[in-house]
Write an enzyme that holds these catalytic residues in place. Structure first.
Site, PDB file in Angstrom:
ATOM      1  N   PRO A  25       0.810  -1.161  -0.030  1.00 58.91           N
ATOM      2  CA  PRO A  25       0.017  -0.040  -0.145  1.00 58.91           C
ATOM      3  C   PRO A  25       0.838   1.363   0.153  1.00 58.91           C
ATOM      4  O   PRO A  25       1.911   1.286   0.293  1.00 58.91           O
ATOM      5  CB  PRO A  25      -0.634  -0.154   1.435  1.00 58.91           C
ATOM      6  CG  PRO A  25       0.108  -0.766   2.181  1.00 58.91           C
ATOM      7  CD  PRO A  25       0.949  -1.859   1.378  1.00 58.91           C
TER       8      PRO A  25
ATOM      9  N   THR B  40       0.355   3.819   2.010  1.00 58.59           N
ATOM     10  CA  THR B  40       0.613   4.425   3.124  1.00 58.59           C
ATOM     11  C   THR B  40       1.921   3.971   4.022  1.00 58.59           C
ATOM     12  O   THR B  40       2.195   4.704   4.701  1.00 58.59           O
ATOM     13  CB  THR B  40      -0.816   4.004   3.980  1.00 58.59           C
ATOM     14  OG1 THR B  40      -1.172   2.661   3.831  1.00 58.59           O
ATOM     15  CG2 THR B  40      -1.918   4.946   3.555  1.00 58.59           C
TER      16      THR B  40
ATOM     17  N   CYS C  32      -3.884   1.772   9.496  1.00 60.06           N
ATOM     18  CA  CYS C  32      -5.493   1.346   9.484  1.00 60.06           C
ATOM     19  C   CYS C  32      -5.977   0.988  10.796  1.00 60.06           C
ATOM     20  O   CYS C  32      -7.151   0.752  11.121  1.00 60.06           O
ATOM     21  CB  CYS C  32      -5.633   0.278   8.378  1.00 60.06           C
ATOM     22  SG  CYS C  32      -4.440  -1.315   8.857  1.00 60.06           S
TER      23      CYS C  32
END
Lengths: 477, 95
Positions: free
Chosen positions: A112, A114, A246
């Site tokens: 990802p 992030t 997350c």
């Protein structure tokens, strides 16, 4: 699928399959030497890689990305280094069962935007520890830093005796190429960390997938909690890389009895409580109502910048934007997951109502992920935990770091947090090396006494019920 | 179980263990009182357990009066969890 796409996938998987075959010959000691070398190489480049990730993605803080790289290299290594992943891993004379760990085979690692470099380091280490070749498939917005991380790991692995092509990385892959890789017969497993769409594509490919679900982490601050401590921990977590993890907090839930104290502590530590008009302004810049998801341009941005974008007159040094809300759902966009220093704030009349609010948040886009609780009342901790659907219920702990594990608790440090079947995942575990081996069981003969010294013909007699049969079985001879 | 009609709203105060028998009683009582369109509220503070027959009663009430007209009020967290897990929170208000 066109020929070029098929050839692309064939070439990559052919190399990976060959690397896997060679890798399977290595024993535990040789494998461990490779993992040790890779973790050191990644650790030594932690700052440069973090700066690269920050510059390329424009998300978060490079200093926190350094810490993420430390977790992914040092803490993950500490966690897996003594794990047996090659050959005979356990033998039990009483049961007659011997367990043998075999590599699963080539792994496709979806990375990802992030947490790019840290996720590459993490997935490379756990894959190599289990003697699996890995193909790194980065987000298009983080391909340079991911390629550099993979290159560093690969060079260190080769120097330590790993097979050629044990780590491959992709630069510019189209959607079709990614799908071709995912569904290729040579691929053994997908480690899918990313957006819901990508994880779903991985699951649909027909290849076994260890995926993740979305989070929407409620934080319940109980009346028994130490309020200044609880609030300080939320700041540590929510400001970590500006909320890109997350497992970071999304909503604070408190009982009315302590609401004023909690609010004033948040304000004292640098939070700004929004008015109803300001909430509407923030919704417009932070949430895409058409897609029903956060807007990418606020992800990993400081609160001051987000406030400025939204035209909110928050203090220049604001750290977190707090949105007092009355409900959860589509009517309240800020009750959804937003990976930025924004928190919903709920005041409830009682413990029961507060827990109900947490259930609402938990089931609104965060099933199976992580919930957080600050309390010093064991009965309430248990009651709360039994009612949540979360793989991780972190207690008196910053939830970003607590969910990832290894820093504030003994959960396995991981950048792939399983969310169980509620999040459409096969596990609620923090995924790590032990999930990347096939365990073969050699089952030596140990006769089941229920059958061995019993006249099996008695089972044919319908007049004998379970109690009668049990009596016959237990009779002394 | 107590059912009263007030300003066109049907309020059912429920308590205890809602097994198949209790749910059947509730269904029978509702048949006698329920007429669409009408708001229906189940007061749930005292309910400690619900069986699948109770969930079927809720679905049937929601279908008759419409999703926005049916509310489970004062649910305890364990019951709220059942409603969420059963995927029924879209069918009626549960608070």
């Amino acid at each position: 699928m066109d020929i070029k796409t098929t050839e692309f996938a064939d070439q990559i998987l052919q190399r990976a399959v060959q690397a896997g075959a060679v890798f399977a010959q290595l024993g535990q000691a040789e494998t461990d030497r490779i993992v040790e070398a890779v973790h050191k190489a990644a650790f030594n480049q932690r700052v440069r890689l973090a700066r690269m990730a920050h510059e390329e993605t424009g998300m978060g803080k490079w200093q926190d990305k350094v810490l993420k790289n430390v977790v992914a290299s040092q803490l993950v290594y500490d966690d897996i280094k003594d794990l047996k992943t090659a050959g005979v891993v356990s033998e039990d004379f009483a049961s007659g069962i011997t367990e043998i760990a075999q590599p699963v085979g080539p792994i496709l690692a979806v990375i990802p935007v992030t947490n790019p470099t840290s996720t590459v380091i993490f997935k490379v280490l756990i894959s190599l520890k289990a003697r699996n070749p890995i193909i790194v498939c980065p987000s298009g917005k983080a391909k340079r830093c991911c390629a550099e991380t993979a290159r560093i790991c690969y060079e260190a692995a080769l120097a330590a005796g790993a097979p050629e092509d044990c780590i491959q990385w992709l630069n510019d892959t189209s959607r079709e190429q990614t799908q071709a890789l995912m569904s290729h017969k040579g691929l053994a497993l997908i480690l899918a960390t990313g957006g819901t769409g990508l994880v779903k594509t991985a699951y649909s490919s027909g290849t076994p997938t260890l995926g993740v679900g979305a989070g929407n982490v409620p934080v319940f601050i109980d009346v028994s909690a130490d309020i200044p401590f609880a609030v300080s921990q939320v700041f540590i977590s929510k400001l970590f890389d500006y909320g890109t993890i997350c497992a970071s907090e999304q909503a604070i839930v408190v009982e009315a009895a302590i609401a004023a104290a909690v609010r004033s502590e948040f304000e004292r530590q640098g939070a700004y409580f929004l008015s109803p008009d300001e909430i509407v302004k923030l919704e417009a810049v932070a949430f895409d109502t058409v897609k029903g998801a956060m807007k990418p341009d606020v992800v990993g941005q400081p609160a001051s910048l987000i406030a400025q974008k939204a035209g909110i007159a928050a203090p220049a040094d604001v750290k977190i934007l707090m949105a007092p809300l009355a409900g959860v759902g589509e009517k309240y966009p800020l009750s959804s997951e937003i990976l930025a220093p924004i928190l919903a704030f709920y005041v409830e009349p009682s413990f029961t109502d507060a827990v109900n609010r947490c259930i609402d948040l938990n089931f609104y886009g965060g099933i199976g992920h992580t919930v957080s609780l600050y309390a010093n009342n064991e009965a309430r901790i248990t009651e709360f935990s039994l009612l949540m659907n979360a793989g991780r219920i972190v207690v008196n702990t910053p939830s970003s770091q607590g969910g990832v594990g290894g820093m504030y608790n003994r959960l396995s440090p991981s950048f792939t947090l399983g969310c169980g079947t509620g999040g459409k995942n096969i596990t609620t575990d923090n995924v790590t090396a032990r999930h990347l081996v096939n365990i073969q069981r050699v089952a030596r003969r140990r006769d089941n006494q229920r059958l061995a010294r019993f006249d099996a013909a008695l089972y044919l007699d319908e007049s004998l019920d379970s109690e009668a049969l049990e009596q016959i079985f237990n009779r002394n001879y | 179980m107590k059912i009263i009609e007030c300003d066109g709203k049907l309020v059912c105060t429920l308590d205890g263990h809602f097994d198949t028998l209790q749910s059947q009683k509730l269904e029978d009582e509702l048949k006698a009182h329920l007429k669409a369109p009408q708001s229906v509220v189940f007061e749930m503070q005292g309910v400690t357990y619900v069986c699948s027959a109770f969930l079927r009663v809720c679905i049937s009430v929601a279908k008759i009066v419409g999703a926005g007209q049916f509310t489970l009020l004062g649910v305890t967290p364990p019951i709220k969890r059942v409603v969420k897990m059963a995927g029924m929170s879209e069918l009626f208000v549960c608070e």
